[in-house]
Design an enzyme around this catalytic site. Structure first.
Site, PDB file in Angstrom:
ATOM      1  N   ASP A  32       0.855  -1.194   0.000  1.00 34.70           N
ATOM      2  CA  ASP A  32       0.000   0.000   0.000  1.00 34.70           C
ATOM      3  C   ASP A  32       0.887   1.239   0.000  1.00 34.70           C
ATOM      4  O   ASP A  32       1.991   1.219   0.553  1.00 34.70           O
ATOM      5  CB  ASP A  32      -0.889   0.000   1.263  1.00 34.70           C
ATOM      6  CG  ASP A  32      -2.154   0.807   1.105  1.00 34.70           C
ATOM      7  OD1 ASP A  32      -2.053   2.035   0.900  1.00 34.70           O
ATOM      8  OD2 ASP A  32      -3.247   0.221   1.182  1.00 34.70           O
ATOM      9  N   THR A  36      -5.075   6.587   0.275  1.00 38.70           N
ATOM     10  CA  THR A  36      -6.354   6.748   0.989  1.00 38.70           C
ATOM     11  C   THR A  36      -6.426   5.800   2.192  1.00 38.70           C
ATOM     12  O   THR A  36      -7.443   5.779   2.897  1.00 38.70           O
ATOM     13  CB  THR A  36      -7.578   6.452   0.071  1.00 38.70           C
ATOM     14  OG1 THR A  36      -7.469   5.107  -0.421  1.00 38.70           O
ATOM     15  CG2 THR A  36      -7.643   7.423  -1.095  1.00 38.70           C
ATOM     16  N   VAL A  58       1.520   0.660  -6.412  1.00 35.35           N
ATOM     17  CA  VAL A  58       1.440  -0.535  -7.269  1.00 35.35           C
ATOM     18  C   VAL A  58       1.398  -0.198  -8.759  1.00 35.35           C
ATOM     19  O   VAL A  58       1.411  -1.108  -9.592  1.00 35.35           O
ATOM     20  CB  VAL A  58       0.239  -1.447  -6.911  1.00 35.35           C
ATOM     21  CG1 VAL A  58       0.396  -2.035  -5.517  1.00 35.35           C
ATOM     22  CG2 VAL A  58      -1.089  -0.720  -7.061  1.00 35.35           C
ATOM     23  N   GLY A 103       0.618  -9.288 -13.570  1.00 32.05           N
ATOM     24  CA  GLY A 103       1.964  -9.734 -13.947  1.00 32.05           C
ATOM     25  C   GLY A 103       2.618 -10.502 -12.810  1.00 32.05           C
ATOM     26  O   GLY A 103       3.281 -11.533 -13.031  1.00 32.05           O
ATOM     27  N   LYS A 106       1.003 -13.920 -12.668  1.00 30.48           N
ATOM     28  CA  LYS A 106       1.469 -14.772 -13.776  1.00 30.48           C
ATOM     29  C   LYS A 106       2.880 -15.281 -13.501  1.00 30.48           C
ATOM     30  O   LYS A 106       3.170 -16.476 -13.646  1.00 30.48           O
ATOM     31  CB  LYS A 106       1.431 -13.956 -15.070  1.00 30.48           C
ATOM     32  CG  LYS A 106       1.985 -14.646 -16.287  1.00 30.48           C
ATOM     33  CD  LYS A 106       1.663 -13.819 -17.538  1.00 30.48           C
ATOM     34  CE  LYS A 106       2.532 -14.206 -18.704  1.00 30.48           C
ATOM     35  NZ  LYS A 106       3.780 -13.418 -18.787  1.00 30.48           N
ATOM     36  N   TYR A 146     -13.274   6.303 -12.168  1.00 33.44           N
ATOM     37  CA  TYR A 146     -13.339   5.099 -11.335  1.00 33.44           C
ATOM     38  C   TYR A 146     -14.020   3.959 -12.102  1.00 33.44           C
ATOM     39  O   TYR A 146     -13.481   2.856 -12.210  1.00 33.44           O
ATOM     40  CB  TYR A 146     -14.108   5.427 -10.064  1.00 33.44           C
ATOM     41  CG  TYR A 146     -14.255   4.301  -9.075  1.00 33.44           C
ATOM     42  CD1 TYR A 146     -13.151   3.800  -8.376  1.00 33.44           C
ATOM     43  CD2 TYR A 146     -15.511   3.744  -8.792  1.00 33.44           C
ATOM     44  CE1 TYR A 146     -13.303   2.784  -7.430  1.00 33.44           C
ATOM     45  CE2 TYR A 146     -15.659   2.739  -7.854  1.00 33.44           C
ATOM     46  CZ  TYR A 146     -14.557   2.255  -7.179  1.00 33.44           C
ATOM     47  OH  TYR A 146     -14.711   1.250  -6.242  1.00 33.44           O
ATOM     48  N   ARG A 187     -18.009   8.819   2.108  1.00 32.49           N
ATOM     49  CA  ARG A 187     -19.053   7.845   1.809  1.00 32.49           C
ATOM     50  C   ARG A 187     -20.195   8.011   2.810  1.00 32.49           C
ATOM     51  O   ARG A 187     -20.016   8.508   3.916  1.00 32.49           O
ATOM     52  CB  ARG A 187     -18.481   6.418   1.824  1.00 32.49           C
ATOM     53  CG  ARG A 187     -17.639   6.166   0.591  1.00 32.49           C
ATOM     54  CD  ARG A 187     -17.150   4.743   0.487  1.00 32.49           C
ATOM     55  NE  ARG A 187     -15.899   4.541   1.198  1.00 32.49           N
ATOM     56  CZ  ARG A 187     -15.114   3.481   1.007  1.00 32.49           C
ATOM     57  NH1 ARG A 187     -15.455   2.556   0.146  1.00 32.49           N
ATOM     58  NH2 ARG A 187     -13.983   3.357   1.685  1.00 32.49           N
TER      59      ARG A 187
HETATM   60  P1  NAD Z   1      -9.787   2.269   0.893  1.00 31.63           P
HETATM   61  O1  NAD Z   1      -9.560   3.610   0.291  1.00 31.63           O
HETATM   62  O2  NAD Z   1      -9.977   2.177   2.366  1.00 31.63           O
HETATM   63  O3  NAD Z   1      -8.641   1.261   0.491  1.00 31.63           O
HETATM   64  C1  NAD Z   1      -7.938   1.327  -0.716  1.00 31.63           C
HETATM   65  C2  NAD Z   1      -6.466   1.177  -0.409  1.00 31.63           C
HETATM   66  O4  NAD Z   1      -5.715   1.183  -1.637  1.00 31.63           O
HETATM   67  C3  NAD Z   1      -5.906   2.309   0.451  1.00 31.63           C
HETATM   68  O5  NAD Z   1      -5.224   1.781   1.565  1.00 31.63           O
HETATM   69  C4  NAD Z   1      -4.979   3.059  -0.490  1.00 31.63           C
HETATM   70  O6  NAD Z   1      -3.914   3.708   0.164  1.00 31.63           O
HETATM   71  C5  NAD Z   1      -4.530   1.943  -1.428  1.00 31.63           C
HETATM   72  N1  NAD Z   1      -4.042   2.427  -2.717  1.00 31.63           N
HETATM   73  C6  NAD Z   1      -4.687   3.230  -3.607  1.00 31.63           C
HETATM   74  N2  NAD Z   1      -3.914   3.469  -4.678  1.00 31.63           N
HETATM   75  C7  NAD Z   1      -2.742   2.792  -4.473  1.00 31.63           C
HETATM   76  C8  NAD Z   1      -1.551   2.635  -5.230  1.00 31.63           C
HETATM   77  N3  NAD Z   1      -1.377   3.246  -6.402  1.00 31.63           N
HETATM   78  N4  NAD Z   1      -0.556   1.851  -4.717  1.00 31.63           N
HETATM   79  C9  NAD Z   1      -0.704   1.225  -3.528  1.00 31.63           C
HETATM   80  N5  NAD Z   1      -1.818   1.350  -2.766  1.00 31.63           N
HETATM   81  C10 NAD Z   1      -2.828   2.126  -3.235  1.00 31.63           C
HETATM   82  O7  NAD Z   1     -11.061   1.658   0.130  1.00 31.63           O
HETATM   83  P2  NAD Z   1     -11.836   0.282   0.373  1.00 31.63           P
HETATM   84  O8  NAD Z   1     -13.257   0.590   0.625  1.00 31.63           O
HETATM   85  O9  NAD Z   1     -11.095  -0.578   1.312  1.00 31.63           O
HETATM   86  O10 NAD Z   1     -11.759  -0.347  -1.100  1.00 31.63           O
HETATM   87  C11 NAD Z   1     -10.875  -1.409  -1.403  1.00 31.63           C
HETATM   88  C12 NAD Z   1     -11.171  -1.935  -2.801  1.00 31.63           C
HETATM   89  O11 NAD Z   1     -12.517  -2.398  -2.873  1.00 31.63           O
HETATM   90  C13 NAD Z   1     -11.018  -0.871  -3.890  1.00 31.63           C
HETATM   91  O12 NAD Z   1     -10.426  -1.468  -5.027  1.00 31.63           O
HETATM   92  C14 NAD Z   1     -12.452  -0.467  -4.178  1.00 31.63           C
HETATM   93  O13 NAD Z   1     -12.605  -0.019  -5.503  1.00 31.63           O
HETATM   94  C15 NAD Z   1     -13.200  -1.773  -3.939  1.00 31.63           C
HETATM   95  N6  NAD Z   1     -14.605  -1.523  -3.594  1.00 31.63           N
HETATM   96  C16 NAD Z   1     -14.974  -1.125  -2.340  1.00 31.63           C
HETATM   97  C17 NAD Z   1     -16.313  -0.909  -2.060  1.00 31.63           C
HETATM   98  C18 NAD Z   1     -16.799  -0.537  -0.682  1.00 31.63           C
HETATM   99  O14 NAD Z   1     -18.012  -0.393  -0.486  1.00 31.63           O
HETATM  100  N7  NAD Z   1     -15.958  -0.391   0.329  1.00 31.63           N
HETATM  101  C19 NAD Z   1     -17.286  -1.052  -3.068  1.00 31.63           C
HETATM  102  C20 NAD Z   1     -16.859  -1.425  -4.344  1.00 31.63           C
HETATM  103  C21 NAD Z   1     -15.524  -1.685  -4.593  1.00 31.63           C
HETATM  104  N1  UDP Z   2     -24.716  10.578   0.031  1.00 33.56           N
HETATM  105  C1  UDP Z   2     -25.424  11.515   0.766  1.00 33.56           C
HETATM  106  N2  UDP Z   2     -24.736  12.254   1.698  1.00 33.56           N
HETATM  107  C2  UDP Z   2     -23.394  12.105   1.930  1.00 33.56           C
HETATM  108  C3  UDP Z   2     -22.698  11.130   1.188  1.00 33.56           C
HETATM  109  C4  UDP Z   2     -23.390  10.394   0.237  1.00 33.56           C
HETATM  110  O1  UDP Z   2     -26.642  11.679   0.595  1.00 33.56           O
HETATM  111  O2  UDP Z   2     -22.851  12.832   2.790  1.00 33.56           O
HETATM  112  C5  UDP Z   2     -25.446   9.772  -0.960  1.00 33.56           C
HETATM  113  C6  UDP Z   2     -24.799   9.747  -2.353  1.00 33.56           C
HETATM  114  O3  UDP Z   2     -25.278  10.826  -3.139  1.00 33.56           O
HETATM  115  C7  UDP Z   2     -25.258   8.392  -2.886  1.00 33.56           C
HETATM  116  C8  UDP Z   2     -25.365   7.524  -1.620  1.00 33.56           C
HETATM  117  O4  UDP Z   2     -25.430   8.428  -0.520  1.00 33.56           O
HETATM  118  O5  UDP Z   2     -26.535   8.507  -3.479  1.00 33.56           O
HETATM  119  C9  UDP Z   2     -24.165   6.593  -1.425  1.00 33.56           C
HETATM  120  O6  UDP Z   2     -22.994   7.378  -1.536  1.00 33.56           O
HETATM  121  P1  UDP Z   2     -21.524   6.815  -1.282  1.00 33.56           P
HETATM  122  O7  UDP Z   2     -20.600   7.964  -1.492  1.00 33.56           O
HETATM  123  O8  UDP Z   2     -21.488   6.120   0.022  1.00 33.56           O
HETATM  124  O9  UDP Z   2     -21.286   5.699  -2.391  1.00 33.56           O
HETATM  125  P2  UDP Z   2     -21.830   5.409  -3.876  1.00 33.56           P
HETATM  126  O10 UDP Z   2     -22.836   4.347  -3.685  1.00 33.56           O
HETATM  127  O11 UDP Z   2     -22.442   6.646  -4.473  1.00 33.56           O
HETATM  128  O12 UDP Z   2     -20.613   4.970  -4.575  1.00 33.56           O
END
Ligand code: NAD
Ligand code: UDP
Length: 310
Positions: A32, A36, A58, A103, A106, A146, A187
């Site tokens: 990491d 974030t 990464v 990679g 693999k 994204y 969020r």
């Molecule tokens: P998060 O931001 O807490 O974790 C993401 C982590 O990735 C962080 O620790 C950040 O520092 C690291 N990171 C980002 N870019 C990097 C890079 N270039 N090199 C090394 N590390 C890097 O978010 P999360 O909620 O834990 O999400 C984790 C994964 O799950 C993500 O890929 C996200 O897209 C996916 N995801 C999460 C949710 C959710 O609801 N939490 C929903 C859909 C997808």
């Molecule tokens: N949202 C909201 N208030 C906030 C943050 C988010 O009303 O302070 C709403 C946002 O517009 C979305 C939903 O809550 O409709 C979920 O948002 P989030 O950012 O958690 O994730 P998303 O599902 O949009 O990726």
């Protein structure tokens, strides 16, 4: 002993996944760059002999000495405000970062699991969302950085599977919540809980009629672990199908926190999906997985965790 690499290991989900893998007997290497993530998410592992950590981006070549059995590709900004502030990094980690992680898999003859997202469905026109649905994404809107990075990540993952025969898996994660989310990651779960605990106005975006379906983190990690151990290569939705409007969700948080907060309505972000609910038939049929933690129980535990942090 099997070794797993978890990119994004210092994040919310990556750190919970690391705990599960250690509990299952794996050695884990977290990777990491903290863009974030939070080092505190891994503090409890400082004395764990089966855990190592590499601080690196990464999108640069990933060098892990020794055998690797499973690569979990979780690195990516995940909250809308994070990826709107970090658009280029988000595109790079989804594309270059995923390419590097593939990679690595693999080169090590290892399995690979991609953390994809319900955002692949965009603002969905099919409801609930099944894995067969191709989605409704605006590629040039602010969320496109994204959504399209994750869609590219899915495409390159399938290409490595088909062309290089890498044993790949893809999970499409729906809104997941729980302890270790950043209070200010923007969020909706930490935002509403933080506001409610401080008795501040609850910031509902739009009129709050948009829907989401929230999954507790332990359920999500269980589904991901089961997927990683199987032999199914197409995307699998993991999420909780209990759907509610954001306005109902705000009212639920007020009730569970006993807050005096009132709702305030703010502009809806561009391309905010109007509805979202996973169809989890595939997860049940292929993995025997379904969520077991209801929203009330999960939120109560999450609120408890946030209480000492607001
Ligand atoms: P998060 O931001 O807490 O974790 C993401 C982590 O990735 C962080 O620790 C950040 O520092 C690291 N990171 C980002 N870019 C990097 C890079 N270039 N090199 C090394 N590390 C890097 O978010 P999360 O909620 O834990 O999400 C984790 C994964 O799950 C993500 O890929 C996200 O897209 C996916 N995801 C999460 C949710 C959710 O609801 N939490 C929903 C859909 C997808
Ligand atoms: N949202 C909201 N208030 C906030 C943050 C988010 O009303 O302070 C709403 C946002 O517009 C979305 C939903 O809550 O409709 C979920 O948002 P989030 O950012 O958690 O994730 P998303 O599902 O949009 O990726």
């Amino acid at each position: 002993m099997k070794t797993a690499v978890v990119t994004g290991g210092a994040g919310f989900l990556g750190s919970h996944l690391t705990d599960r893998l250690l509990a299952e007997g794996y050695r884990v290497v977290g990777v990491d760059n903290f863009i974030t993530g939070n080092p505190a998410n891994l503090d409890h592992l400082k004395k764990e002999p089966r855990f190592d950590f590499v601080e690196q981006d990464v999108t640069k070549f990933i060098d892990i000495p020794g055998d690797v059995n499973l690569v979990f590709n979780f690195a990516s900004p995940a909250s809308p405000i994070d990826y709107l502030e970090l658009p280029i990094q988000t595109l790079k980690v989804g594309s270059l970062g995923t390419h590097n992680a593939l990679g690595l898999a693999k080169a090590k003859n290892s399995g690979f699991l991609l953390a994809s997202t319900s955002e692949c469905y965009g603002d969905p026109l099919v409801h609930p969302q099944t894995e067969e649905y191709w989605g409704n994404v605006n590629p040039i809107g602010p969320r496109g950085v994204y959504d399209e990075a994750k869609r590219f990540a899915e495409a390159i993952t399938m290409a490595y599977h088909r062309y290089h025969k890498v044993d790949t898996k893809i999970v499409r994660i729906f809104n997941t919540y729980g302890p270790r989310m950043r209070l200010k990651d923007g969020r909706v779960v930490p935002a509403f809980i933080g506001e409610a605990l401080k008795n501040e106005p609850i910031s509902v975006f739009g009129d709050g009629s948009q829907t989401r379906s929230f999954c507790y983190v332990s359920d999500l990690i269980d589904g991901i672990y089961k997927l990683s151990q199987g032999d199914f290569h197409e995307p699998v939705n993991i999420g909780n199908p209990t759907e509610l409007t954001i306005k109902e969700f705000a009212e639920r948080i007020i009730r569970l926190t006993g807050s005096k907060s009132k709702l305030t309505f703010q502009p809806l972000p561009t391309d905010d999906p109007k509805q979202r609910r996973p169809d989890i038939t595939r997860a049940w049929q292929r993995l025997g997985w379904k969520p077991v933690v209801d929203l009330e129980t999960g939120l109560t535990q999450t609120i408890e965790w946030f209480k000492s942090r607001v």
